[in-house]
Each structure stands twice: as C-alpha cells, then as structure tokens.
Design a protein around this motif. Structure first.
Motif, PDB file in Angstrom:
ATOM      1  N   GLN A  10       0.774  -1.244  -0.037  1.00 20.55           N
ATOM      2  CA  GLN A  10       0.033   0.097   0.132  1.00 20.55           C
ATOM      3  C   GLN A  10       0.740   1.209   0.061  1.00 20.55           C
ATOM      4  OE1 GLN A  10      -2.930  -1.406   3.089  1.00 20.55           O
ATOM      5  NE2 GLN A  10      -4.350  -0.793   1.355  1.00 20.55           N
ATOM      6  N   ILE A  11       0.276   2.279  -0.565  1.00 19.47           N
ATOM      7  CA  ILE A  11       0.910   3.748  -0.765  1.00 19.47           C
ATOM      8  C   ILE A  11       2.057   3.444  -1.578  1.00 19.47           C
ATOM      9  CG2 ILE A  11       1.754   5.747   0.301  1.00 19.47           C
ATOM     10  CD1 ILE A  11       0.349   5.153   2.667  1.00 19.47           C
ATOM     11  N   GLY A  12       1.963   2.854  -2.821  1.00 18.05           N
ATOM     12  CA  GLY A  12       3.117   2.496  -3.747  1.00 18.05           C
ATOM     13  C   GLY A  12       2.532   2.351  -5.141  1.00 18.05           C
ATOM     14  N   GLN A  13       3.694   1.919  -5.915  1.00 21.86           N
ATOM     15  CA  GLN A  13       3.358   2.104  -7.524  1.00 21.86           C
ATOM     16  C   GLN A  13       2.349   0.775  -7.825  1.00 21.86           C
ATOM     17  OE1 GLN A  13       7.077   1.333  -9.750  1.00 21.86           O
ATOM     18  NE2 GLN A  13       8.039   1.398  -7.802  1.00 21.86           N
ATOM     19  N   GLY A 109      11.227   4.637 -16.452  1.00 26.46           N
ATOM     20  CA  GLY A 109      12.425   5.104 -17.121  1.00 26.46           C
ATOM     21  C   GLY A 109      13.276   6.245 -16.782  1.00 26.46           C
ATOM     22  N   SER A 110      12.561   7.141 -16.551  1.00 30.62           N
ATOM     23  CA  SER A 110      13.199   8.493 -16.409  1.00 30.62           C
ATOM     24  C   SER A 110      12.735   9.202 -15.123  1.00 30.62           C
ATOM     25  CB  SER A 110      13.146   9.437 -17.683  1.00 30.62           C
ATOM     26  OG  SER A 110      14.184   8.843 -18.556  1.00 30.62           O
ATOM     27  N   LEU A 111      11.378   9.405 -15.237  1.00 29.72           N
ATOM     28  CA  LEU A 111      10.683  10.397 -14.264  1.00 29.72           C
ATOM     29  C   LEU A 111      10.806   9.698 -12.842  1.00 29.72           C
ATOM     30  CD1 LEU A 111       9.033  12.729 -13.450  1.00 29.72           C
ATOM     31  CD2 LEU A 111       7.097  11.596 -14.072  1.00 29.72           C
ATOM     32  N   GLN A 112      10.378   8.487 -12.702  1.00 33.99           N
ATOM     33  CA  GLN A 112      10.467   8.020 -11.219  1.00 33.99           C
ATOM     34  C   GLN A 112      11.695   7.992 -10.787  1.00 33.99           C
ATOM     35  OE1 GLN A 112       7.174   5.057 -10.729  1.00 33.99           O
ATOM     36  NE2 GLN A 112       8.579   3.975  -9.404  1.00 33.99           N
ATOM     37  N   PRO A 113      12.828   7.509 -11.366  1.00 36.40           N
ATOM     38  CA  PRO A 113      14.192   7.369 -10.904  1.00 36.40           C
ATOM     39  C   PRO A 113      14.604   8.888 -10.547  1.00 36.40           C
ATOM     40  CG  PRO A 113      13.914   6.027 -12.886  1.00 36.40           C
ATOM     41  CD  PRO A 113      12.702   6.696 -12.640  1.00 36.40           C
ATOM     42  N   GLY A 114      14.305   9.746 -11.539  1.00 29.34           N
ATOM     43  CA  GLY A 114      14.734  11.112 -11.054  1.00 29.34           C
ATOM     44  C   GLY A 114      14.057  11.590  -9.792  1.00 29.34           C
ATOM     45  N   THR A 164      -4.227   5.853 -22.714  1.00 28.96           N
ATOM     46  CA  THR A 164      -3.864   4.558 -23.030  1.00 28.96           C
ATOM     47  C   THR A 164      -2.977   4.225 -21.783  1.00 28.96           C
ATOM     48  OG1 THR A 164      -1.473   5.459 -23.601  1.00 28.96           O
ATOM     49  CG2 THR A 164      -2.999   5.086 -25.605  1.00 28.96           C
ATOM     50  N   ALA A 165      -2.443   3.015 -21.742  1.00 24.85           N
ATOM     51  CA  ALA A 165      -1.546   2.400 -20.672  1.00 24.85           C
ATOM     52  C   ALA A 165      -0.344   3.320 -20.245  1.00 24.85           C
ATOM     53  CB  ALA A 165      -1.099   0.894 -21.067  1.00 24.85           C
ATOM     54  N   ALA A 166      -0.108   4.255 -21.158  1.00 19.88           N
ATOM     55  CA  ALA A 166       0.940   5.194 -20.707  1.00 19.88           C
ATOM     56  C   ALA A 166       0.520   6.049 -19.709  1.00 19.88           C
ATOM     57  CB  ALA A 166       1.631   5.964 -22.079  1.00 19.88           C
ATOM     58  N   ASP A 167      -0.893   6.547 -19.770  1.00 13.88           N
ATOM     59  CA  ASP A 167      -1.310   7.209 -18.792  1.00 13.88           C
ATOM     60  C   ASP A 167      -1.536   6.413 -17.514  1.00 13.88           C
ATOM     61  OD1 ASP A 167      -2.063   9.678 -20.670  1.00 13.88           O
ATOM     62  OD2 ASP A 167      -3.106   8.213 -21.432  1.00 13.88           O
ATOM     63  N   VAL A 168      -1.864   5.244 -17.582  1.00 16.40           N
ATOM     64  CA  VAL A 168      -2.110   4.546 -16.350  1.00 16.40           C
ATOM     65  C   VAL A 168      -0.732   4.304 -15.559  1.00 16.40           C
ATOM     66  CG1 VAL A 168      -2.360   2.014 -15.714  1.00 16.40           C
ATOM     67  CG2 VAL A 168      -3.805   2.904 -17.331  1.00 16.40           C
ATOM     68  N   MET A 169       0.186   4.251 -16.331  1.00 12.88           N
ATOM     69  CA  MET A 169       1.757   4.188 -15.762  1.00 12.88           C
ATOM     70  C   MET A 169       2.025   5.553 -15.101  1.00 12.88           C
ATOM     71  SD  MET A 169       2.005   1.217 -16.321  1.00 12.88           S
ATOM     72  CE  MET A 169       3.684   0.763 -15.431  1.00 12.88           C
ATOM     73  N   MET A 170       1.609   6.549 -15.695  1.00 15.19           N
ATOM     74  CA  MET A 170       2.141   7.857 -15.255  1.00 15.19           C
ATOM     75  C   MET A 170       1.434   8.413 -13.965  1.00 15.19           C
ATOM     76  SD  MET A 170       4.486  10.035 -16.304  1.00 15.19           S
ATOM     77  CE  MET A 170       5.069  10.190 -18.161  1.00 15.19           C
ATOM     78  N   VAL A 171       0.334   7.998 -13.793  1.00 17.45           N
ATOM     79  CA  VAL A 171      -0.556   8.751 -12.990  1.00 17.45           C
ATOM     80  C   VAL A 171      -0.244   8.783 -11.657  1.00 17.45           C
ATOM     81  CG1 VAL A 171      -2.931   8.744 -11.634  1.00 17.45           C
ATOM     82  CG2 VAL A 171      -2.935   8.833 -14.262  1.00 17.45           C
ATOM     83  N   TRP A 172       0.267   7.514 -11.090  1.00 12.85           N
ATOM     84  CA  TRP A 172       0.790   7.779  -9.743  1.00 12.85           C
ATOM     85  C   TRP A 172       2.061   8.526  -9.356  1.00 12.85           C
ATOM     86  CZ3 TRP A 172       3.795   5.670  -5.572  1.00 12.85           C
ATOM     87  CH2 TRP A 172       5.027   5.321  -5.595  1.00 12.85           C
ATOM     88  N   CYS A 173       2.787   8.660 -10.446  1.00 13.89           N
ATOM     89  CA  CYS A 173       3.964   9.687 -10.117  1.00 13.89           C
ATOM     90  C   CYS A 173       3.720  11.156  -9.722  1.00 13.89           C
ATOM     91  CB  CYS A 173       4.889   9.934 -11.631  1.00 13.89           C
ATOM     92  SG  CYS A 173       5.415   8.299 -12.138  1.00 13.89           S
ATOM     93  N   PHE A 174       2.116  11.375 -10.220  1.00 15.14           N
ATOM     94  CA  PHE A 174       1.963  12.844  -9.818  1.00 15.14           C
ATOM     95  C   PHE A 174       0.658  12.759  -8.586  1.00 15.14           C
ATOM     96  CE2 PHE A 174       3.657  13.379 -14.148  1.00 15.14           C
ATOM     97  CZ  PHE A 174       4.537  14.391 -13.638  1.00 15.14           C
ATOM     98  N   THR A 175       0.517  11.771  -8.253  1.00 16.80           N
ATOM     99  CA  THR A 175      -0.416  11.522  -7.123  1.00 16.80           C
ATOM    100  C   THR A 175       0.002  10.891  -5.791  1.00 16.80           C
ATOM    101  OG1 THR A 175      -1.244   9.406  -8.037  1.00 16.80           O
ATOM    102  CG2 THR A 175      -2.481  11.161  -8.712  1.00 16.80           C
ATOM    103  N   THR A 176       0.146   9.697  -5.663  1.00 19.03           N
ATOM    104  CA  THR A 176       0.787   8.978  -4.558  1.00 19.03           C
ATOM    105  C   THR A 176       2.029   9.160  -4.305  1.00 19.03           C
ATOM    106  OG1 THR A 176      -1.182   7.291  -4.976  1.00 19.03           O
ATOM    107  CG2 THR A 176       0.307   6.827  -3.123  1.00 19.03           C
ATOM    108  N   MET A 177       2.648   9.001  -5.458  1.00 19.02           N
ATOM    109  CA  MET A 177       4.238   9.188  -5.218  1.00 19.02           C
ATOM    110  C   MET A 177       4.689  10.549  -4.689  1.00 19.02           C
ATOM    111  SD  MET A 177       7.392   8.635  -7.760  1.00 19.02           S
ATOM    112  CE  MET A 177       9.151   9.000  -6.945  1.00 19.02           C
TER     113      MET A 177
END
Ligand code: GSH
Length: 240
Positions: A10-13, A109-114, A164-177
C-alpha cells in the motif's frame, strides 16, 4: 476466465495494476500489504526475488505453479497482451506507436528514478545550495516539464488523443508518489488538467478503493499534493 492476484504494497506504485485491470474489465483479486516499516514485509518479499510490489500472480493455466511476475511495466504489458487483446496499447501500425512506447516507459525509465534520486540527494545534501542537489533538482524539473509540455501539446493524453496504458503508468508519479517526493504542480497546467481527466475515470476510482481505501484522492491531485509519508518527510524532506 483469468485467475489473477495482484500483490500490492500500500501507498505504492502497485496501484497501477488494479487501475489497468479495472480499465480492461479483467477480474482479479488483490492482496494488500502494509509497509514494514517503510519497505516490503516478509510475506511480500517471499512472493518474488525482487521483494517489491507489484507482483502479479497468474494461476490461470496451472494453479499449482502460478506465473509470478514483477516489474510494473512488464506486468502491464503481460496483462494487455495476454488478457486484454491489446486494448489500451497502441499497435505498431498506428502513427502514434512511437509516442505510446516512449511514454509508456518514461514514468519508470526516467521520471520516477529522477524523483527518487532527488529525494535521496536532498537527504544527504548539506543544504539547498549543495551542487549535487542543484543538479538533480534541475534535471528532475526538466523531466516534469517534459511531461507537462507533452500534455499541453496533445491537450489530451500522453500518446495522443486517446487514453492508454502510458497514462495508467504515469498517474501515480503525480498523485501517490508525491507522498514520497513532493512536486508543486501549480505551474504545470498540462499535468493538472490531465490528472483530473485520468483520475475522474471510474476505473481509477474503483481501483483506488480496492488498493488504498484510506488515501485522500483529492489531496493526491491537488496542486500542492498530498501530505508526505512521515518517515520520508523526516529522512528526505526539505531541511529547514
Ligand atoms: N522496478 C520495480 C520497482 C518496484 C518497487 O520498488 N516497488 C516499491 C513500491 S513503490 C516497493 O515495493 N518498495 C518496497 C521494497 O523495496 O521493499 C517496478 O517497476 O515495479
């Protein structure tokens, strides 16, 4: 009928996988784990050598020897192509195929590691002027601006006009993360508008109820972001 279990810390990607499955209308069960105190508890570590979440357990073919798959992007690809008939992916024949592949991989690949690099650097920096932090901060802000510029250009979704699934993958970076690494989205109008569009989807709302019912989703999409996880705020939060 697929026999899938999502193992989610919980509280994770891991929240992305229920989001994807809800979008695709594929049935699944979910097994929730609490952080212990910050990382995976032993029961989750035992599920896969990676010891991290998400893990997808696929018992469809052989319940006595289920497929155990880790890595968020690998799991998403696996679900889309094995059980989703390619839905939410953009096919190679489509003009936006390259955009889709690029943005599908960009978040991890880039945003989350950054973002994690910036959090860790802040934790060890001597102050806001520490050159290591200045460099990491500049680069990470560039990663965020890149997403914002893309969303201002499409005025819709990452791969183009369609969700698309690209949006699914990105949303958490700007919410829970943002509970781990704050991002003030006030200046990022493209991301703010897109976040509203994505998180208003019924599939997102259903997925979050199942994966993290206690999370304040409104705070997650606010410009200032949700409150940080206490331990992270102490260890890596901005020093006064
Ligand atoms: N590359 C992996 C990273 C998975 C990962 O680090 N997950 C975090 C949750 S956000 C986790 O399980 N952390 C706890 C731990 O590593 O013990 C993926 O994309 O799924």
């Amino acid at each position: 009928m697929p026999n899938l279990t999502v193992h989610h810390l919980q509280i994770g990607q891991g929240e992305r996988i229920p989001f994807l499955l809800e979008e695709l209308n594929i049935p699944y069960s979910i097994q929730l784990y609490k952080r212990d105190p910050l990382l995976s508890p032993p029961e989750l570590k035992a599920k896969h050598p990676m010891g991290a979440s998400p893990v997808l357990e696929d018992a469809t073919t052989d319940p006595s020897n289920p497929v155990m798959l880790a890595e968020s992007n690998a799991i998403a690809d696996y679900i889309i192509h094995k059980y989703g008939n390619g839905r939410l992916a953009v096919p190679p024949s489509h003009p936006n195929y390259a955009d889709y592949v690029y943005w599908f991989h960009y978040s991890n690949g880039s945003l989350q590691p950054g973002l994690f690099r910036r959090a860790l650097t802040r934790g060890m920096a001597s102050g806001e002027e520490d050159p290591r932090l200045v460099f990491t901060d500049k680069r990470t802000n560039g990663y965020i601006a890149h997403v914002n510029n893309r969303l201002l250009a499409t005025n819709a979704y990452l791969a183009g006009d369609e969700f698309t699934a690209a949006d699914v993958m990105m949303v958490w970076c700007f919410t829970t993360m943002r509970k781990f690494e704050p991002i003030d989205l006030t200046e990022y109008e493209g991301i703010m508008a897109w976040l509203k569009r994505c998180t208003a989807r019924e599939a997102y709302q259903r997925a979050m109820k199942k994966s993290d019912p206690d999370l304040d989703l409104e705070a997650g999409i606010s410009a200032k972001g949700p409150p940080m996880v206490g331990m992270f705020a102490k260890a890596y939060g901005p020093k006064k």
